[in-house]
Scaffold this active site. Sequence first.
Site, PDB file in Angstrom:
ATOM      1  N   VAL A   9     110.076 -57.104  53.542  1.00  0.00           N
ATOM      2  CA  VAL A   9     110.330 -58.050  52.456  1.00  0.00           C
ATOM      3  C   VAL A   9     111.699 -58.699  52.614  1.00  0.00           C
ATOM      4  O   VAL A   9     111.839 -59.923  52.545  1.00  0.00           O
ATOM      5  CB  VAL A   9     110.224 -57.360  51.086  1.00  0.00           C
TER       6      VAL A   9
ATOM      7  N   MET B 151     116.037 -58.049  54.343  1.00  0.00           N
ATOM      8  CA  MET B 151     116.971 -57.256  55.143  1.00  0.00           C
ATOM      9  C   MET B 151     118.388 -57.673  54.800  1.00  0.00           C
ATOM     10  O   MET B 151     118.721 -58.864  54.785  1.00  0.00           O
ATOM     11  CB  MET B 151     116.698 -57.468  56.633  1.00  0.00           C
TER      12      MET B 151
ATOM     13  N   HIS C 234     118.961 -56.652  45.038  1.00  0.00           N
ATOM     14  CA  HIS C 234     119.038 -55.413  45.826  1.00  0.00           C
ATOM     15  C   HIS C 234     119.841 -55.647  47.105  1.00  0.00           C
ATOM     16  O   HIS C 234     120.685 -54.818  47.485  1.00  0.00           O
ATOM     17  CB  HIS C 234     117.635 -54.917  46.165  1.00  0.00           C
ATOM     18  N   GLU C 235     119.596 -56.781  47.780  1.00  0.00           N
ATOM     19  CA  GLU C 235     120.333 -57.059  49.015  1.00  0.00           C
ATOM     20  C   GLU C 235     121.800 -57.363  48.721  1.00  0.00           C
ATOM     21  O   GLU C 235     122.679 -57.024  49.520  1.00  0.00           O
ATOM     22  CB  GLU C 235     119.687 -58.224  49.763  1.00  0.00           C
TER      23      GLU C 235
ATOM     24  N   TYR D   9     114.442 -44.534  48.250  1.00  0.00           N
ATOM     25  CA  TYR D   9     114.917 -45.436  47.199  1.00  0.00           C
ATOM     26  C   TYR D   9     114.948 -44.749  45.827  1.00  0.00           C
ATOM     27  O   TYR D   9     115.989 -44.668  45.185  1.00  0.00           O
ATOM     28  CB  TYR D   9     113.999 -46.663  47.102  1.00  0.00           C
TER      29      TYR D   9
END
Length: 773
Positions: free
Chosen positions: A385, A387, A412-413, A501
């Site tokens: 999804v 990186m 999140h990234e 996670y």
Amino acid sequence: MRYRDNLPMILKKVSCTIRPKEKIGIVGRTGSGKSSLGVVLYRLVEPCGGSIKIDGVNICDIGLADLRSKLSIIPQEPVLFSGTVRSNLDPFNLYSEEQIWDALERTHMKECVSQLPLKLESEVVENGENFSVGERQLLCVARVLLRQCKILILDEATAAMDTETDCLIQETIRNAFQDCTTLTIAHRLHTVLSCDRIMVLNQGQVVEFDEPSKLLANENSRFCAMLAAVENKISIWWLDAELTCGQTRPLVFTQGHSVCNRSFFPCFDTPAVKSTYSATVRVPEGVTVLMSASRSAYSKQDRVFQFTMEYPVPTYLVALVAGDLQHADIGPRSRVWAEPCILTCAVSKLGGSVECWLNVAEGLFGPYVWGRYDIVFLPPSFPIVAMENPCLTFIISSILESQEFLLIDVIHEIAHGWFGNAVTNATWEEMWLSEGLATYAQRRITTEAYGEAFTCLETVFRLDALHRQMRLLGDNNPVSKLQAKFEPGVNPSSLMNLFTYEKGFCFVSYLSQLCGDIKRFDSFLRAYIEKFRFSSVIAQDLLDFFLGFFPELKESCVAQREGLEFERWLNGCGPPLCEPDLSAGSALTGPVQHLCDLWGVDAPDPQVISTFDLSSWSTFQTVLFLDRLLDRSPLPQEVMSLLSSCYSALLDGMNAEVQIRWLQIVVRNSFYADLPRVRSFLHKHTSRMYTVPLYEDLCGGVMKCFAVEVFYQTQARLHPNLRRTLQQILFQSSALNTSTAPSLLTSPPSAPSSPTDPPANGTIALRDVNVSA
């Protein structure tokens, strides 16, 4: 052998006999002792025990000059000195001009040198910079050939070469040194497959030593496992124009996590090692190159891009993409890159949100140290999804359909800018130190930006998926440990799962609860980043710093609290020992559970059900509802008919994250009336995250013929790697060679028609959906 008296043994209990003229390949993971064999053979470090004998003579009983004059080595980095070509090949004037030209001819360098103005007297500048890396290495091979030694060591001699030069040098070595005993320390495993025997080292010991054919015939051998793992560790993805979003120009990108960048450039495959890097990339006209670098420059005249990453990063975070890419600024330090056909959509989806999220994150965890935060949207062939490459997040364009999933994935990234990129897990076995902390940070950001209820809803959705996976694997499965262990040859990426996670997130949440104040825990995380920035850590580093930051917790022995011991969190199997209080999201999750309960009775009441308007729900509410229905499958056909009449048309107009869950319900319940929707979805979507779960469900039930038919209709638009995966799912047979990229299959064994009636009998074997965070 050890490098210093107070250090552990690097080589131990190594006992073997190598026959004259034998070609030996030496392989093993980083730190296994491969290069140390050459070190001790040259007596750069004296052995502290045992003996090494050549032709019956102990090498420690003769002088160093005598020993080293009988050995030759071709190292990974070719060494040339300032001087002439002749002085580099024959520094002591021991050989005739005829012998030198003969050596150059046998190493394919005669034509190159003969074209130089002064031929053998032509200048070699410092480090041989006026020759290419491949030419320098071939000159080193010629130098060794002149010496005519009987023992040759190749220490990663072609690791820094492109494939074409690699093949040329390998062929030269095979032909030129037939009469030598050759020890090849291998970086690329395929380079030793032609050796007489292969030595596999692990932690300084010989664990296997046999012919390649015998090692490969044993499926349980370490070498077989290493080779199998390498086949799945490809970093560079080449896309023909037909596989891109615009379908006008080809595109290439890299995906280095976790150890795939070893196929991109020579590097350590451990996150414990960090370094800066620079790169120079020359491209054809019209191609734009991006890298995960803090600085970049472009020479239009030379069509050369130059990149520098001035901050140390682990090698898996080095990334490159090249293609028809355009950009639009979306903030003072952010821009979106994409193919022209999707750029406007990407900008409209993100707007000015990225700068807002960065500001929130900086308020929580301290300064964003990477300078820029750019995003590049890649075609559906991107294998994951998103990186978290520093300065340049890669994200799959398919996610643009779902605003909420896009929001979560980008945040999140962003969180990885602190947790994972700035401070990294030192071992692959503790990836929760990056992913668990990044997930916690992501939810702190969403709580500040969108409220606690939204964050609780997303967390409930993810924890549902965790418990679903737990039911599938069982409470005692070792992959559920936060400190998971893996054997040599296993791809570390296989340990990336929901436990990394979500169980990691629950442990971090538990630590925040222990300190009693979430703001105090924010302060701790800021201090943690400040102390360990640009370094790699283990779990004990985090926990020691935590207890040092909160001495009152250390005094009360919270690490040993019964049932919640830190050690049990890290090394215990099963679900999280405790989960955070998510009651703040009940206004959003409550209606979802209520509707699920209404559908769970034998005869659902359509009138009551109609009072719930799914079109007003958020995406996370809808997918949570569908996931919980999926958990109850198989459902009675009457219930499926009612579900379809209530929701099928509505869900058709929603995003792919919603649609795939409804279609999995359709497939797992063999509801043939909605099968055309499955076909349409698989014709439209070609990304791994949407195709693989549906094909697994189709083949796990009674719809395999339908799946085969759809596959033959769509395979031309699938990336070869995905095509191989689906072939393995559809045709699990050794007759299908999946080790090389298969050609397109032009017709099925028998052209099945779409099933219209359900089978008369047979139980559906269901596979659980693969859910990734």
